[in-house]
Scaffold this motif. Structure first.
Motif, mmCIF file in Angstrom:
data_model
loop_
_atom_site.group_PDB
_atom_site.id
_atom_site.type_symbol
_atom_site.label_atom_id
_atom_site.label_comp_id
_atom_site.label_asym_id
_atom_site.label_seq_id
_atom_site.Cartn_x
_atom_site.Cartn_y
_atom_site.Cartn_z
ATOM 1 N N GLY A 16 16.650 54.858 94.220
ATOM 2 C CA GLY A 16 17.526 53.921 94.886
ATOM 3 C C GLY A 16 18.879 53.880 94.184
ATOM 4 O O GLY A 16 18.907 53.817 92.952
ATOM 5 N N PRO A 17 19.972 53.948 94.965
ATOM 6 C CA PRO A 17 20.005 54.036 96.431
ATOM 7 C C PRO A 17 19.476 55.377 96.930
ATOM 8 O O PRO A 17 19.503 56.371 96.198
ATOM 9 C CB PRO A 17 21.491 53.862 96.766
ATOM 10 C CG PRO A 17 22.213 54.323 95.543
ATOM 11 C CD PRO A 17 21.335 53.949 94.383
ATOM 12 N N THR A 68 22.797 42.025 96.321
ATOM 13 C CA THR A 68 21.858 43.050 95.858
ATOM 14 C C THR A 68 20.550 42.372 95.479
ATOM 15 O O THR A 68 20.387 41.167 95.640
ATOM 16 C CB THR A 68 22.430 43.773 94.634
ATOM 17 O OG1 THR A 68 22.578 42.810 93.574
ATOM 18 C CG2 THR A 68 23.776 44.409 94.940
ATOM 19 N N GLN A 200 18.979 49.009 99.802
ATOM 20 C CA GLN A 200 19.235 50.385 99.382
ATOM 21 C C GLN A 200 17.985 51.134 98.944
ATOM 22 O O GLN A 200 18.070 52.283 98.541
ATOM 23 C CB GLN A 200 20.255 50.397 98.238
ATOM 24 C CG GLN A 200 19.706 50.033 96.863
ATOM 25 C CD GLN A 200 19.548 48.542 96.639
ATOM 26 O OE1 GLN A 200 19.617 47.744 97.564
ATOM 27 N NE2 GLN A 200 19.337 48.142 95.390
ATOM 28 N N PRO A 206 22.666 51.225 103.065
ATOM 29 C CA PRO A 206 23.569 51.085 101.926
ATOM 30 C C PRO A 206 23.202 49.854 101.099
ATOM 31 O O PRO A 206 22.526 48.932 101.587
ATOM 32 C CB PRO A 206 24.949 50.896 102.575
ATOM 33 C CG PRO A 206 24.804 51.394 103.963
ATOM 34 C CD PRO A 206 23.382 51.142 104.343
ATOM 35 N N THR A 207 23.647 49.829 99.874
ATOM 36 C CA THR A 207 23.494 48.635 99.051
ATOM 37 C C THR A 207 24.306 47.496 99.660
ATOM 38 O O THR A 207 25.363 47.725 100.242
ATOM 39 C CB THR A 207 24.026 48.924 97.631
ATOM 40 O OG1 THR A 207 23.397 50.112 97.141
ATOM 41 C CG2 THR A 207 23.751 47.770 96.693
#
Length: 401
Positions: A16-17, A68, A200, A206-207
């Protein structure tokens, strides 16, 4: 740009990502919209119902946070606990360590249970602490389902069994950042009170989106929890859910459309099939590591992770050089060893929108890198071991039968 360019695609095998599917990229390739129009609340309502499916809950309340996994951690803690509350938390690697650090900095009384890196959480210690806590001073048990730094997966069903055995009312908080949508996770069945993940990882986005799901018990706890929170306050979300507008601040329109496309892909494949695919990829990777004559950082089979494998290198090799060489020569991105295992392990991530042949490309690249840094690997050995397993276990693609 000249420095980073290389022909073909980067082989992204960090835990990850992860790779983003083309369908998700296309879904996100759109202009901004007015999030107060009828379209975005309608999309959000659908997403909230779909998200519950990946947690395997019918009673949980999900929250889509523009953050996040670290922000999702904070949301889980501050909405359910008060400063000074005693919590039991486990350190088994870098990310569980960071969560414990956050818990301490937020003012909780953290009862830390630490294990050797490469081992799972010591649940016998948890049992003894719960047995001794007849006054129920422990308000929460916090555990990382899948520790990405060491490739260790904890048994959440056992944690619930222990809580039930001692009839302990502590909240059960789970970091599922690198497990949900890849490993077996059952929020309702295992009595998880708060679970969280990040966009992610296995969702292959995407993050930028932390997804938190709270049980009715956790929602009730949030009504009296005294921790300071503003941006992550569930009360604001619940207020706007009730109003039917859903968003207490401006959401990321593009990520919402990306999430819809990502969930559609997961449901089209079937969540159980997605989990089975990760089991297959994890097994193939471990067979390759064994064929190379190297050891898995994870010390027992019961803790093996199907989303990441941490590979221990001989003392004469710096694992960081393996990661550097892979990126510089083969356009292969592998995970570094972190903290206590820095220089000692490199990590192969095998999660998200990924298939078996992609993994074989990664394993071939790792073999060449190992040869480059002086490890006497037999080229093709790990790939052959993985192929022999995969050839007997890859199912037919349902839509092409």
């Amino acid at each position: 740009m000249d420095y980073t360019y290389a022909p073909g695609r980067n082989h992204l095998f960090v835990p990850g990502p992860v790779n983003i599917p083309d369908q998700v990229l296309r879904a996100m390739n759109r202009n901004n919209e007015d999030y107060r129009s009828p379209a975005i609340p309608a999309l959000t309502k659908t997403l909230l119902e779909d998200v519950k499916k990946i947690f395997k809950t019918t009673s949980g309340t999900p929250f889509l946070l523009p953050t996040t996994g670290t922000g999702a951690w904070e949301s889980a803690l501050t909405n359910t606990l008060s400063p000074g509350d005693r919590i039991v938390s486990f350190i088994i690697g870098q990310f569980s360590l960071l969560w414990v650090d956050q818990q301490k900095r937020l003012g909780f009384n953290v009862d830390v249970v630490e294990s050797e890196w490469g081992r799972g959480a010591d649940l016998d210690v948890l049992a003894s602490k719960l047995a001794a806590d007849t006054a129920h001073t422990i308000k929460a048990v916090c555990i990382v389902h899948n520790e990405t730094a060491t490739g260790v997966t904890n048994n959440l069903a056992t944690v619930r069994k222990i809580l039930d055995e001692y009839q302990h009312p502590a909240l059960f908080l789970v970091d599922g950042v690198s497990s949900i949508c890849a490993l077996d996770f059952r929020m309702d069945e295992w009595g998880v009170d708060v679970a969280l993940t990040g966009s992610q990882k296995a969702l292959s986005l995407p993050t930028g989106m932390g997804i938190v799901c709270a049980s009715p018990k956790a929602i009730e706890a949030s009504q009296s929890a005294k921790s300071l929170r503003v941006f992550f306050d569930w009360k604001d979300y619940l207020k706007f859910y009730k109003m039917g507008t859903y968003w207490p601040y401006t959401p990321s329109i593009q990520l919402l459309y990306g999430l819809k496309a990502a969930l559609d892909l997961i449901f089209e494949e079937g969540l159980d099939n997605v989990i089975a695919r990760h089991t297959r990829l994890g097994t193939a990777t471990r067979l390759a590591v064994e064929a190379w004559g190297l050891k898995n950082c994870t010390q027992k089979e019961e803790w093996f992770s199907d989303t990441v494998t941490a590979v221990v290198v001989p003392p004469y090799i710096d694992s960081s050089e393996i990661v550097r060489r892979g990126w510089k020569r083969y356009n292969l991105s592998l995970g570094l060893g972190l903290n206590k295992v820095a220089g000692k392990v490199f990590r192969i991530g095998h999660l998200g929108h990924l298939n078996d042949l992609q993994l074989l490309g990664c394993l071939a690249g790792v073999e060449m890198v190992l040869k480059d840094v002086g490890y006497p690997v037999k080229l093709g050995s790990g790939v052959a071991a993985a192929c022999a397993y995969l050839q007997n276990n890859i199912p037919m693609i349902p839509s092409r039968i």
